[in-house]
Design a protein around this motif. Structure first.
Motif, short mmCIF file in Angstrom:
data_model
loop_
_atom_site.label_atom_id
_atom_site.label_comp_id
_atom_site.label_asym_id
_atom_site.label_seq_id
_atom_site.Cartn_x
_atom_site.Cartn_y
_atom_site.Cartn_z
N GLY A 156 81.75 45.77 10.85
CA GLY A 156 81.52 45.95 12.28
C GLY A 156 81.13 44.69 13.01
N SER A 157 80.79 43.64 12.28
CA SER A 157 80.45 42.35 12.89
C SER A 157 81.59 41.35 12.77
N ASP A 158 82.78 41.83 12.47
CA ASP A 158 84.00 41.02 12.35
C ASP A 158 83.98 40.06 11.16
N PRO A 200 89.74 31.06 5.88
CA PRO A 200 89.85 32.26 6.74
C PRO A 200 91.22 32.92 6.67
N GLU A 201 92.30 32.13 6.58
CA GLU A 201 93.63 32.73 6.54
C GLU A 201 93.85 33.52 5.25
N SER A 202 93.36 32.99 4.13
CA SER A 202 93.50 33.70 2.86
C SER A 202 92.62 34.94 2.82
N ALA A 203 91.59 34.98 3.66
CA ALA A 203 90.68 36.12 3.67
C ALA A 203 91.11 37.19 4.66
N ALA A 204 91.67 36.79 5.81
CA ALA A 204 91.97 37.76 6.86
C ALA A 204 93.28 37.51 7.56
N GLY A 205 94.12 36.65 7.03
CA GLY A 205 95.39 36.38 7.67
C GLY A 205 95.22 35.79 9.05
N ALA A 206 95.93 36.35 10.03
CA ALA A 206 95.89 35.81 11.39
C ALA A 206 94.61 36.18 12.11
N GLY A 207 93.84 37.13 11.58
CA GLY A 207 92.61 37.57 12.23
C GLY A 207 92.57 39.08 12.32
N ILE A 208 91.82 39.60 13.29
CA ILE A 208 91.61 41.05 13.42
C ILE A 208 92.61 41.62 14.42
N GLU A 218 83.28 33.96 10.77
CA GLU A 218 83.29 33.27 9.49
C GLU A 218 81.91 33.12 8.87
N GLU A 219 80.89 33.60 9.54
CA GLU A 219 79.53 33.51 9.01
C GLU A 219 79.43 34.23 7.66
N GLY A 220 78.93 33.53 6.66
CA GLY A 220 78.72 34.14 5.36
C GLY A 220 79.98 34.40 4.57
N LEU A 221 81.11 33.81 4.96
CA LEU A 221 82.36 34.02 4.23
C LEU A 221 82.21 33.51 2.81
#
Length: 770
Positions: free
Chosen positions: A646-648, A749-757, A740-743
């Motif tokens: 919920g915090s993106d 970021p791209e390997s974790a979430a692609g283009a984003g939300i 990206e806080e606490g990733l």
């Protein structure tokens, strides 16, 4: 002092053997959860170390000068531990290949039994004073072992005929091996002991020794079952042996039927609760407990009146026959028939789907025709050969493949054909009497409100503009869907071609698990839980008891491409004009379910060519890099969805990219969506069977958010409808950034979430509809 040491060593041996086997099982499951390579070498090493430690602890008993009985016990325990250490290597073969493992074990046990029998004949048989011939004892032994077997056919079911034959051979060979280890030489050391010492002392020694010896039989995890059951038979064995000269035969008669229970009625690839949950293993504690109680009661009864019973051959033989008949009768009224693994045969030639153009209806029809034509032409020679051999099969066309009702023993000759690309084991769930109830959740006590995850992706903005998904259908291949749920009932597309169940053959939507209902609720549910509340859904059950296989997955996808009514022929009756616009897939097919290599590439390419948007969950094996690698995530046309809270922030469980397909790395996931409400907190609220609501976390919950977003976009913009490539590009271009806080783990970021939300409000605005 020696006796005290033996007692301590006995406890240590039991502990080491069980811990070693349990560690092997847990580590193997952890690897499956993370979709990592088979851990056979690692787990075998751990089991072998535990067995060797047990052997070293028992070795000093070999030199107990004042007690022949303790020397015999030490010999038996050392031998059993050595067998466990060596035979654990048979489990180096990866699952699901139980048959290979059991065949290797059967051969080894048979060698030990034959060599032991031969050496016994050469050196003579040792006897103790007062022992007398009691031929009925062997019959009673079979009776006791059969009683310990009885709970298994009542609660579970057999595999295929090859499973039955191999299981019986392995059980017989293991029984012969146990008869050698605890045969004449073992019991001769108790010749000067009293009957009480023979029964209590010898029975305890047999019980302890059967623990590591049982650690040598069965596939990973399954070996724990005889390790728990067989020791309870130690006192029944001792009570019979002390009154007869048939020592080894008594041990074999009791152990053989008892060990056959787990070997015949349990699949190692289902015995994985960390992977599949309790759906497969919930009944086994009942079977184990019942077998143990029967064993203890038999031991007590034989100790009390064993002399009288063992001296009457007719009674003993009658008891064995009645028990054998009882086992057969119980099975015939429980889950009769054979339910073993199958084969999934993928042919070399696949349909050419290039150059497909036209309207959505035209493209669907062209793709469907090309797939069927290719399958019918190229499968004819293989079908003819299977018919000649009397082997049943189910042809498919979405992937040019056949589901073949044959065991892995037939795999080689099929794979050697020039027209076959690959042959996969197709694991099939065995039916069970005891299965968990579906997740039901709780009543919705509050007034309907928009859930925060729905607001997080901008869906209410679309609703305010009258964009609610009207006219769009989403396909949900999953565990099923509860069509009577108040949040989903009005959204069911209906008709006789909106539901398929290739596993159980149900003719109307059901959900015995809850996962599929939850997924459908996020995509199209009312009461503020769904992204596209005016879209409709259709479903297919491909996750029976939370585990699938390549054939079930492909058969459901084939139904999605060209729906048909229950009982109709997919080839002749499928109607591609009734295909859903979007297919939302909250499942993955790891190696333990039979998938390996390119299973779904052709299917996904077909959906893309036909203009159907294909959404997949990225998986829950994060946060390591490369964990988003379970089929069908890695294919370019599969829009893979990771999970944020919920915090993106990307959740720790969300699988990370890149994925690897045919040796080439592909950037995955493509995008992210809510899969958890807060960091480390509860999951997404959605529908559950029985009118309930509840929270579940996972990328399974993230994927239907994106399916719902596409439904909103396609209902609002006819130019996008049926254009997956343009829609994927739009969603990537308008995605909002993650927090990206606490990733952790794979921190790219791209390997974790692609283009984003995913952001439907931004996507509508980019199309001039905001």
């Amino acid at each position: 002092m020696a006796l005290a040491y033996a007692i301590v060593v006995g406890f240590a041996i039991v502990l080491l053997a069980i811990v070693g086997a349990a560690a092997e099982w847990v580590i193997a499951q952890a690897a499956f959860v993370a979709d990592q390579p088979w851990t056979g070498p690692i787990t075998w090493t751990l089991t072998a170390i535990a067995a060797v430690l047990a052997l070293l602890l028992a070795a000093p008993l070999l030199f107990a000068r004042l007690s022949p009985a303790l020397r015999g016990v030490g010999t038996a325990w050392v031998t059993a531990a050595a067998i466990m250490a060596v035979f654990a290597a048979s489990r180096l073969a990866p699952l699901p290949t139980d048959q290979v493992t059991l065949l290797l074990q059967a051969a080894g046990f048979a060698v030990i039994a034959i060599v032991g029998w031969f050496l016994g004949r050469r050196t003579g048989r040792a006897r103790w004073t007062g022992q007398r011939r009691s031929p009925g004892a062997v019959g009673l032994g079979l009776c006791v072992g059969g009683l310990a077997l009885l709970p298994w056919p009542f609660l579970s079911s057999l595999g295929d005929p090859a499973d039955l034959a191999i299981g019986l051979v392995t059980a017989a060979a293991f029984a012969g091996c146990a008869g050698v280890v605890f045969g004449d030489r073992f019991w001769a050391r108790f010749a000067e002991s009293s009957t009480v010492v023979r029964v209590l002392g010898g029975g305890t020694a047999v019980a302890v020794g059967l623990v590591p010896l049982s650690g040598a039989v069965g596939a990973t995890g399954v070996t724990l079952l005889p390790m728990l059951i067989l020791p309870a038979l130690g006192y029944a064995i001792a009570a019979l042996v002390t009154r007869t000269d048939a020592t080894g035969r008594i041990v074999a008669a009791v152990v053989g039927p008892a060990v056959a229970g787990p070997l015949l009625f349990t699949d190692a690839d289902e015995f994985l609760p960390l992977v599949f949950g309790p759906e497969h293993t919930s009944w086994q504690p009942f079977a184990i407990g019942a077998s143990i109680v029967i064993a203890w009661l038999a031991g007590a009864a034989l100790t009390w009146q064993g002399r009288r019973w063992s001296a009457i051959p007719a009674v003993a033989a009658g008891c064995a026959i009645v028990v054998a008949a009882g086992v057969g009768a119980v099975y015939s009224f429980s889950q009769p028939g054979f339910h073993g693994e199958e084969l999934f045969v993928v042919l070399d030639e696949q349909a050419d789907l290039s150059g497909v153009e036209g309207t959505r209806t035209e493209r669907l029809t062209i793709v469907h025709d090309r797939l069927k034509t290719t399958a019918e032409r190229t499968q004819e020679p293989l079908r003819a050969e299977l018919d000649r051999r009397g082997i049943a099969y189910t042809p498919m066309y979405l992937v040019n493949a056949l589901r073949v009702d044959a065991s892995i023993l037939a795999r080689d000759w099929i794979a050697d054909r020039d027209d076959v690309r690959t042959v996969l084991v197709n694991p099939r769930n065995r039916p069970s009497r005891v299965t968990p109830a579906p997740i039901t959740g709780h009543a919705m006590t509050d007034q309907p409100t928009v859930q925060p995850n729905i607001d997080q992706i901008g869906a209410p903005v679309a609703w305010e503009r009258g964009v609610t998904g009207d006219g769009i259908t989403i396909g949900i291949p999953d565990s099923g869907v509860d069509a009577r749920h108040p949040a989903l009932a009005s959204a069911y597309r209906g008709g006789d071609d909106s539901w398929a169940d290739p596993v159980n053959g149900t003719t109307s939507p059901i959900d015995p698990n809850g996962h599929g209902t939850h997924v459908a609720g996020i995509a199209v549910g009312s009461d503020g839980i769904g992204v596209a509340p005016d879209a409709t859904w259709m479903g297919c059950a491909n996750l029976p008891r939370n585990a699938g296989n390549p054939a079930d997955y492909v058969e459901c996808l084939q139904f999605m491409l060209a729906p048909y009514a229950p009982g109709e022929d997919p080839f002749s009756d499928g109607d591609p004009t009734r295909a859903p616009h979007i297919v939302s897939n909250s499942w993955g097919c790891p190696g333990i379910e039979g998938c390996a290599g390119d299973v779904f590439g052709q299917a996904i390419a077909a959906f893309d060519a036909a203009g159907v948007f294909f959404v997949v969950a990225a998986g829950n094996s994060g946060p390591a890099c490369g964990s988003a690698d379970t089929e069908p995530v890695g294919y370019p046309d599969a829009f893979a969805v990771g999970a944020v809270d919920g915090s993106d922030r990307v959740t720790s469980f969300s699988s990370r990219g890149p994925a690897t397909v045919d040796g080439v790395q592909v950037s995955k996931p493509d995008i992210a969506a809510p899969g958890q409400d807060t960091a480390g907190g509860a999951g997404i609220l959605s529908a559950l069977p029985g009118d309930g609501y509840g929270r579940l976390p996972g990328t399974s919950m993230a994927a239907p958010h994106v399916a719902g977003v596409v439904a909103l976009l396609w209902s609002a913009d006819p130019e996008l409808l049926g254009d997956p490539a343009a829609t994927r590009e739009l969603l990537r271009d308008t995605a909002s950034p993650i927090n990206e806080e606490g990733l952790t783990g794979c921190v790219d970021p791209e390997s974790a979430a692609g283009a984003g939300i995913v952001d439907v409000a931004a996507a509508l605005a980019a199309r001039g509809l905001g």
